[in-house]
Design a protein around this motif. Structure first.
Motif, PDB file in Angstrom:
ATOM      1  N   VAL A 201      10.335 -18.237   8.653  1.00 27.16           N
ATOM      2  CA  VAL A 201       9.486 -18.456   7.479  1.00 27.16           C
ATOM      3  C   VAL A 201       8.245 -17.570   7.551  1.00 27.16           C
ATOM      4  O   VAL A 201       7.897 -16.879   6.586  1.00 27.16           O
ATOM      5  N   ALA A 202       7.557 -17.573   8.701  1.00 29.05           N
ATOM      6  CA  ALA A 202       6.338 -16.780   8.837  1.00 29.05           C
ATOM      7  C   ALA A 202       6.621 -15.285   8.686  1.00 29.05           C
ATOM      8  O   ALA A 202       5.853 -14.543   8.061  1.00 29.05           O
ATOM      9  N   ALA A 203       7.735 -14.821   9.256  1.00 26.52           N
ATOM     10  CA  ALA A 203       8.075 -13.403   9.159  1.00 26.52           C
ATOM     11  C   ALA A 203       8.419 -13.022   7.726  1.00 26.52           C
ATOM     12  O   ALA A 203       8.025 -11.951   7.242  1.00 26.52           O
ATOM     13  N   ALA A 204       9.150 -13.882   7.035  1.00 28.91           N
ATOM     14  CA  ALA A 204       9.490 -13.601   5.642  1.00 28.91           C
ATOM     15  C   ALA A 204       8.251 -13.597   4.762  1.00 28.91           C
ATOM     16  O   ALA A 204       8.112 -12.775   3.846  1.00 28.91           O
ATOM     17  N   ARG A 205       7.311 -14.516   5.027  1.00 26.91           N
ATOM     18  CA  ARG A 205       6.066 -14.534   4.256  1.00 26.91           C
ATOM     19  C   ARG A 205       5.264 -13.252   4.530  1.00 26.91           C
ATOM     20  O   ARG A 205       4.603 -12.725   3.630  1.00 26.91           O
ATOM     21  N   ALA A 206       5.307 -12.757   5.768  1.00 28.90           N
ATOM     22  CA  ALA A 206       4.606 -11.515   6.088  1.00 28.90           C
ATOM     23  C   ALA A 206       5.199 -10.340   5.317  1.00 28.90           C
ATOM     24  O   ALA A 206       4.482  -9.414   4.919  1.00 28.90           O
ATOM     25  N   VAL A 207       6.515 -10.355   5.113  1.00 27.19           N
ATOM     26  CA  VAL A 207       7.159  -9.308   4.314  1.00 27.19           C
ATOM     27  C   VAL A 207       6.590  -9.307   2.899  1.00 27.19           C
ATOM     28  O   VAL A 207       6.302  -8.256   2.317  1.00 27.19           O
ATOM     29  N   LEU A 208       6.389 -10.494   2.343  1.00 26.89           N
ATOM     30  CA  LEU A 208       5.933 -10.623   0.957  1.00 26.89           C
ATOM     31  C   LEU A 208       4.436 -10.399   0.811  1.00 26.89           C
ATOM     32  O   LEU A 208       3.989  -9.776  -0.167  1.00 26.89           O
ATOM     33  N   ASP A 209       3.653 -10.909   1.757  1.00 25.52           N
ATOM     34  CA  ASP A 209       2.193 -10.930   1.601  1.00 25.52           C
ATOM     35  C   ASP A 209       1.453 -10.055   2.607  1.00 25.52           C
ATOM     36  O   ASP A 209       0.222 -10.037   2.607  1.00 25.52           O
ATOM     37  N   GLY A 210       2.184  -9.362   3.475  1.00 26.41           N
ATOM     38  CA  GLY A 210       1.547  -8.637   4.561  1.00 26.41           C
ATOM     39  C   GLY A 210       1.009  -7.279   4.164  1.00 26.41           C
ATOM     40  O   GLY A 210       0.910  -6.930   2.981  1.00 26.41           O
ATOM     41  N   VAL A 211       0.670  -6.512   5.181  1.00 28.17           N
ATOM     42  CA  VAL A 211       0.104  -5.179   4.980  1.00 28.17           C
ATOM     43  C   VAL A 211       0.892  -4.181   5.817  1.00 28.17           C
ATOM     44  O   VAL A 211       1.594  -4.545   6.765  1.00 28.17           O
ATOM     45  N   GLU A 212       0.767  -2.916   5.452  1.00 27.11           N
ATOM     46  CA  GLU A 212       1.423  -1.860   6.211  1.00 27.11           C
ATOM     47  C   GLU A 212       0.542  -1.439   7.378  1.00 27.11           C
ATOM     48  O   GLU A 212      -0.644  -1.158   7.201  1.00 27.11           O
ATOM     49  N   ARG A 213       1.121  -1.393   8.572  1.00 29.31           N
ATOM     50  CA  ARG A 213       0.430  -0.857   9.739  1.00 29.31           C
ATOM     51  C   ARG A 213       1.141   0.421  10.168  1.00 29.31           C
ATOM     52  O   ARG A 213       2.341   0.407  10.452  1.00 29.31           O
ATOM     53  N   ARG A 214       0.406   1.522  10.206  1.00 30.58           N
ATOM     54  CA  ARG A 214       0.956   2.773  10.685  1.00 30.58           C
ATOM     55  C   ARG A 214       0.811   2.838  12.191  1.00 30.58           C
ATOM     56  O   ARG A 214      -0.254   2.511  12.748  1.00 30.58           O
TER      57      ARG A 214
END
Length: 280
Positions: free
Chosen positions: A111-124
């Motif tokens: 759940v947390a990983a899927a939410r990060a996909v939707l609401d997260g940010v890109e880290r280079r």
């Protein structure tokens, strides 16, 4: 760090091993992603179809549901197609080996990983690319750790067998896994940016190389073989690392490679992007 909109279109690629290992987490991840964005879900049967699906993603943002091996496979494919720099990957870690994803800042819960996909940010982040066009996301170790004893890998139960398998597991006394131990000493030449750090006349217990994160340098540690008092590790950093000598193997991102007699890794600064939680 770039942010993402919920209107983004996703290509969710579910690795076959993830479906076999933890179908419930796969279902949860698929439900959360489909509810939060326009998601096309693909379930490739093997590596060739995995590659074909990824190459035909179009404008969709790829999301890999799988373990570290699936993540490394996706990064490698995009690198070899010279599309990695312009692509942001997301991963929902599901499977047996999740250490690389977790170390990179991705939650290991579905759940947390899927939410990060939707609401997260890109880290280079930096990565290592070797002279055979392979990639390393985390650290590599030479020689690889060798397990004292190999534990049997459980085969996932299907359908009506699963409750009985779980019962047997609950009643069984399972020995603790044997600790991993270093492999035998090696005689290798290690060069960092063309300068010799250790030569063939100095046996070493281990060598580790890892991308520094986002500074364009690889962090290198060489542990000389100690006789009596412990030897002090040699630590340095550089943009290219070359290891040469008798046939050697190395472990990187959970996989074993080699034997090779010479390998050079170079750092690609900011070479790939991964979605992580916004607070990460």
């Amino acid at each position: 760090m770039a942010t993402f909109a919920t209107s983004d279109q996703l290509l969710v690629i579910i690795d076959p091993a993830a479906r076999e290992t933890d179908g419930e987490s796969v279902r949860i991840a698929k439900d959360v992603l489909s509810a939060g964005a326009a998601a096309k879900v693909c379930m490739p049967d093997g590596p060739e179809e995995f590659a074909r699906v990824l190459s035909r993603r179009g404008s969709r943002r790829p999301v890999v549901v799988g373990d570290d091996g699936a993540l490394v496979r996706a990064v490698t494919l995009l690198h070899r197609r010279r599309e990695l720099a312009d692509c942001v990957l997301s991963v929902v870690p599901v499977g047996g080996t999740l250490g690389v994803a977790h170390a990179l800042g991705v939650p290991t819960g579905a759940v947390a990983a899927a939410r990060a996909v939707l609401d997260g940010v890109e880290r280079r982040m930096d990565l290592l690319v070797d002279d055979s066009d392979g990639v390393v996301l985390g650290a590599l170790r030479i020689p690889p750790l060798a397990a004292v004893a190999e534990a049997p890998v459980p085969v996932p139960a299907r359908g009506w067998l699963r409750p009985y398998q779980n019962l047997v597991r609950s009643l069984s006394v399972r020995p603790a896994p044997a600790p991993a131990v270093p492999g035998p000493p090696a005689r290798l030449r290690v060069e960092v940016d063309g300068e010799t750090v250790v030569d063939l006349d100095q046996p070493v217990e281990g060598i580790s190389v890892a991308p520094g994160g986002h500074d364009g340098l690889a962090e290198v540690e060489v542990r000389p073989l100690s006789v009596g008092a412990a030897a002090t590790p040699v630590r340095t950093a550089g943009r290219t690392v070359t290891v040469a000598g008798p046939d050697f193997r190395y472990r990187a991102d959970g996989g074993l490679a080699g034997p090779v007699r010479r390998r050079t890794w170079r750092v690609v600064e900011g070479g790939w992007g991964l979605t992580v939680p916004g607070s990460s």
